[in-house]
Write a protein that holds these residues in place. Structure first.
Motif, PDB file in Angstrom:
ATOM      1  N   SER A  17       0.834  -1.197   0.000  1.00 31.95           N
ATOM      2  CA  SER A  17       0.000   0.000   0.000  1.00 31.95           C
ATOM      3  C   SER A  17       0.868   1.246   0.000  1.00 31.95           C
ATOM      4  N   SER A  18       0.253   2.372  -0.352  1.00 29.07           N
ATOM      5  CA  SER A  18       0.939   3.677  -0.371  1.00 29.07           C
ATOM      6  C   SER A  18       0.936   4.286   1.033  1.00 29.07           C
ATOM      7  N   THR A  19       1.574   3.609   1.968  1.00 25.37           N
ATOM      8  CA  THR A  19       1.496   4.039   3.368  1.00 25.37           C
ATOM      9  C   THR A  19       2.128   5.399   3.618  1.00 25.37           C
ATOM     10  N   TYR A  24      -3.250   8.402   3.038  1.00 25.87           N
ATOM     11  CA  TYR A  24      -3.367   6.977   3.378  1.00 25.87           C
ATOM     12  C   TYR A  24      -4.163   6.732   4.662  1.00 25.87           C
TER      13      TYR A  24
END
Length: 120
Positions: A17-19, A24
């Protein structure tokens, strides 16, 4: 006849994921407002949200699964997730895709979900 390319050995089954994206945490919080009607735990803690990918244009791409392919709300749940995330300030658009690989398993639940459901 061409075969689909084999996934790279060692590549994760679930894309990261694009943490580090500023949206986010807000997207995750929005996902936490969606519940499977049969289970009193939100879908994020259940481990049904596999990937939250947010690009530079703030387009959110969510890959999620269900506890079982025959889930009665299978056709509706992606829409519920999109409806929860779309109103967030800064989100340009939301795409939610149901995926079945890897299959969901109880090991994907958070400790909070396991506790809530009596598995701990």
């Amino acid at each position: 006849m061409t075969n689909a390319p084999e996934p790279l050995e060692g590549a994760p089954l679930i894309a990261p994921s694009s943490t580090d994206h500023p949206l986010y945490e807000q997207v995750v919080e929005a996902c936490r407002t969606v519940y499977d009607p049969e289970i009193p735990v939100n879908i994020y803690e259940l481990g049904l949200i596999y990937t939250v990918d947010i690009n530079a244009e703030n387009e959110v791409d969510i890959k999620m699964s269900l506890t079982a392919p025959g889930c009665p709300v299978a056709g509706e749940m992606p829409g519920w997730v999109a409806d929860a995330v779309e109103p967030l300030a800064g989100v340009k658009q939301v795409s939610v895709e149901l995926v079945w690989e890897p299959p969901w398993g109880m090991d994907m639940m958070s400790d909070e979900a396991r506790l809530e459901l009596g598995f701990m």
